[in-house]
Each structure stands twice: as structure tokens, then as C-alpha cells.
Design a protein around this motif. Structure first.
Motif, mmCIF file in Angstrom:
data_model
loop_
_atom_site.group_PDB
_atom_site.id
_atom_site.type_symbol
_atom_site.label_atom_id
_atom_site.label_comp_id
_atom_site.label_asym_id
_atom_site.label_seq_id
_atom_site.Cartn_x
_atom_site.Cartn_y
_atom_site.Cartn_z
ATOM 1 N N THR A 1 17.417 -18.587 -59.623
ATOM 2 C CA THR A 1 17.761 -19.812 -60.336
ATOM 3 C C THR A 1 16.940 -19.961 -61.609
ATOM 4 O OG1 THR A 1 18.283 -20.899 -58.263
ATOM 5 C CG2 THR A 1 17.898 -22.326 -60.130
ATOM 6 N N ASN A 2 15.733 -19.402 -61.615
ATOM 7 C CA ASN A 2 14.851 -19.639 -62.747
ATOM 8 C C ASN A 2 14.345 -18.382 -63.447
ATOM 9 O OD1 ASN A 2 12.800 -18.659 -61.061
ATOM 10 N ND2 ASN A 2 12.180 -20.692 -60.429
ATOM 11 N N SER A 3 14.775 -17.209 -63.011
ATOM 12 C CA SER A 3 14.309 -15.971 -63.637
ATOM 13 C C SER A 3 15.417 -14.916 -63.624
ATOM 14 C CB SER A 3 13.091 -15.430 -62.888
ATOM 15 O OG SER A 3 12.684 -14.197 -63.444
ATOM 16 N N PRO A 4 15.592 -14.206 -64.744
ATOM 17 C CA PRO A 4 16.613 -13.161 -64.775
ATOM 18 C C PRO A 4 16.181 -11.886 -64.057
ATOM 19 C CG PRO A 4 15.510 -13.296 -66.877
ATOM 20 C CD PRO A 4 14.980 -14.423 -66.047
ATOM 21 N N HIS A 5 14.898 -11.791 -63.715
ATOM 22 C CA HIS A 5 14.391 -10.590 -63.051
ATOM 23 C C HIS A 5 13.357 -11.001 -62.009
ATOM 24 C CE1 HIS A 5 13.192 -6.463 -62.449
ATOM 25 N NE2 HIS A 5 11.931 -6.818 -62.603
ATOM 26 N N VAL A 6 13.698 -10.858 -60.761
ATOM 27 C CA VAL A 6 12.805 -11.234 -59.678
ATOM 28 C C VAL A 6 12.257 -9.957 -59.054
ATOM 29 C CG1 VAL A 6 12.597 -12.453 -57.488
ATOM 30 C CG2 VAL A 6 14.145 -13.325 -59.254
ATOM 31 N N MET B 1 16.610 -20.675 -68.134
ATOM 32 C CA MET B 1 17.987 -20.381 -67.755
ATOM 33 C C MET B 1 18.774 -21.669 -67.552
ATOM 34 S SD MET B 1 17.339 -17.002 -65.359
ATOM 35 C CE MET B 1 18.535 -17.542 -64.207
ATOM 36 N N SER B 2 20.029 -21.642 -67.934
ATOM 37 C CA SER B 2 20.876 -22.834 -67.842
ATOM 38 C C SER B 2 21.032 -23.318 -66.409
ATOM 39 C CB SER B 2 22.252 -22.558 -68.465
ATOM 40 O OG SER B 2 22.887 -21.468 -67.806
ATOM 41 N N THR B 3 20.793 -22.456 -65.432
ATOM 42 C CA THR B 3 20.884 -22.855 -64.028
ATOM 43 C C THR B 3 19.676 -23.661 -63.572
ATOM 44 O OG1 THR B 3 19.939 -20.699 -63.475
ATOM 45 C CG2 THR B 3 22.336 -20.920 -63.303
ATOM 46 N N ASN B 4 18.627 -23.721 -64.388
ATOM 47 C CA ASN B 4 17.395 -24.413 -64.030
ATOM 48 C C ASN B 4 17.376 -25.808 -64.666
ATOM 49 O OD1 ASN B 4 14.860 -25.025 -63.098
ATOM 50 N ND2 ASN B 4 13.882 -23.191 -63.929
ATOM 51 N N GLU B 5 18.300 -26.648 -64.207
ATOM 52 C CA GLU B 5 18.482 -27.972 -64.800
ATOM 53 C C GLU B 5 17.245 -28.854 -64.667
ATOM 54 O OE1 GLU B 5 22.058 -29.437 -62.988
ATOM 55 O OE2 GLU B 5 23.299 -27.921 -63.989
ATOM 56 N N ARG C 1 27.301 -13.668 -61.403
ATOM 57 C CA ARG C 1 27.583 -14.859 -62.210
ATOM 58 C C ARG C 1 26.855 -14.771 -63.548
ATOM 59 N NH1 ARG C 1 25.168 -20.334 -60.248
ATOM 60 N NH2 ARG C 1 25.221 -21.376 -62.235
ATOM 61 N N TYR C 2 27.538 -15.085 -64.635
ATOM 62 C CA TYR C 2 26.917 -15.064 -65.957
ATOM 63 C C TYR C 2 26.175 -16.368 -66.201
ATOM 64 C CZ TYR C 2 29.321 -10.764 -66.785
ATOM 65 O OH TYR C 2 29.742 -9.461 -66.683
ATOM 66 N N VAL C 3 24.979 -16.226 -66.754
ATOM 67 C CA VAL C 3 24.093 -17.370 -66.960
ATOM 68 C C VAL C 3 23.600 -17.368 -68.403
ATOM 69 C CG1 VAL C 3 21.906 -18.418 -66.234
ATOM 70 C CG2 VAL C 3 23.335 -17.239 -64.558
ATOM 71 N N ASP C 4 23.601 -18.549 -69.033
ATOM 72 C CA ASP C 4 23.083 -18.695 -70.392
ATOM 73 C C ASP C 4 21.557 -18.796 -70.365
ATOM 74 O OD1 ASP C 4 25.772 -18.930 -70.992
ATOM 75 O OD2 ASP C 4 25.659 -21.024 -71.638
ATOM 76 N N ASP C 5 20.936 -18.373 -71.456
ATOM 77 C CA ASP C 5 19.495 -18.518 -71.650
ATOM 78 C C ASP C 5 19.315 -19.531 -72.776
ATOM 79 O OD1 ASP C 5 16.821 -17.953 -71.165
ATOM 80 O OD2 ASP C 5 16.781 -16.186 -72.459
ATOM 81 N N ILE C 6 18.615 -20.611 -72.486
ATOM 82 C CA ILE C 6 18.421 -21.671 -73.471
ATOM 83 C C ILE C 6 17.045 -21.515 -74.107
ATOM 84 C CG2 ILE C 6 18.280 -24.163 -73.824
ATOM 85 C CD1 ILE C 6 20.182 -24.420 -71.386
#
Length: 166
Positions: free
Chosen positions: A29-34, A119-123, A149-154
Motif C-alpha cells: 500500500t505504501n511502497s513499490p518495492h517491499v 503512492m496514490s493508494t496511501n491516502e 494493479r497500476y498505481v500512481d506516484d504522487i
């Protein structure tokens, strides 16, 4: 619950707790690489004294680090932040204390601008950063593909000076 929090530079004895915090905090949810890190890997990536830690009731519960985003001298005034707060300690003002301390230290180092990526998923994090005065400065659309799922990076920023109404 009355929790006394202190913020200080990281120390050698913090490495085990910081590696554990790193492994506990980051997820899809908060990182593109875990990826799990060992204490040795953590020490190699984050030199002792290179970040600020939050300590509550004797336990390391948060960290904030920053780096210059590029090697270009023209970019040296920018500090790119990364912050982590143990989920068990969220909502106690620890993240705010870490960001406030980082603002002071980065400004003392001659930085004029703080930036970060979220990440846009980390509201929850986006709302937190906005409360602290960060503004969106860009969006990398479909930057990551996580779990199919595609996720935006803000991209967000905060100026450390008062010029031009920024």
C-alpha cells in the motif's frame, strides 16, 4: 496514554530496531518495492547519524531520512524525505515531530525545499502530508504495477522559506 517522544539522530545501537521498523512498515500500500533487509544491509544503506529517530517509552518507533535527489549542484537545495512510523505508534504525533525536526535540520543544512513521493493508494499519508503543508507538484500516472494493479506516484513538496507566497 501519555507517551513521551524524543527525536534525535540515529545511533549504532538503533540499527536492530531500525531494520525491524523498516521490515514492519513497508507494504504494497505504501511502497513499490517491499523487501526484508538485514541489520547489515540497513547499516550499509543508512549510515549511523544520517537520519532522525523518534523514541517513545524507550523504544525506537519512527525514522525520517533525507537525501539530495540528484548529484547535480543545481539540485543541492532540495531534500527528498522518507519517513516511517511504527503502526503501533501512529496517531500520537510522532510523524509530525519527525517532519518538524527534519524541517529544522534540513534548513540548517541549507536546504530550501523538501520533497517526497507517496503512492496514490496511501491516502492516509497524503492527508497527513497535506496537513503539514505539503502540496502536490506532480503525478506519475500508472508508475507502478503492484499485485496486477497500476498505481500512481504522487510527488509532493514543501518550501522551507516564505518567498512568493509558496
Amino acid at each position: 496514554m501519555n507517551t513521551e517522544v524524543t527525536v534525535r539522530w540515529s545511533r549504532e545501537e538503533d540499527i536492530p530496531a531500525l531494520a525491524a521498523l523498516n521490515n514492519r512498515v513497508w507494504n504494497e500500500t505504501n511502497s513499490p518495492h517491499v523487501a526484508e533487509v538485514t541489520e547489515a544491509e540497513y547499516r550499509e544503506r543508512h549510515a549511523v547519524g544520517s537520519g532522525l529517530v523518534a523514541v517513545a517509552n524507550g523504544a525506537v518507533c519512527g525514522l525520517i531520512v533525507w537525501r539530495t535527489p540528484s548529484r547535480m549542484e543545481s539540485n543541492a537545495h532540495v531534500a527528498e524525505l522518507a519517513i516511517a512510523v511504527d503502526p503501533d505508534f501512529q496517531g500520537l504525533g510522532i510523524g509530525r515531530k519527525l517532519v518538524e525536526a527534519a524541517c529544522v535540520e534540513a534548513k540548517a543544512q541549507g536546504k530550501r525545499k523538501l520533497s517526497l513521493r507517496v503512492m496514490s493508494t496511501n491516502e492516509k499519508a497524503i492527508a497527513f502530508y497535506e496537513k503539514l503543508g505539503f502540496r502536490a507538484q506532480g503525478r506519475l500516472v500508472d508508475e507502478f504495477c503492484i499485485g496486477g494493479r497500476y498505481v500512481d506516484d504522487i510527488l509532493m513538496y514543501k518550501m522551507l522559506h516564505d518567498d512568493a507566497g509558496r
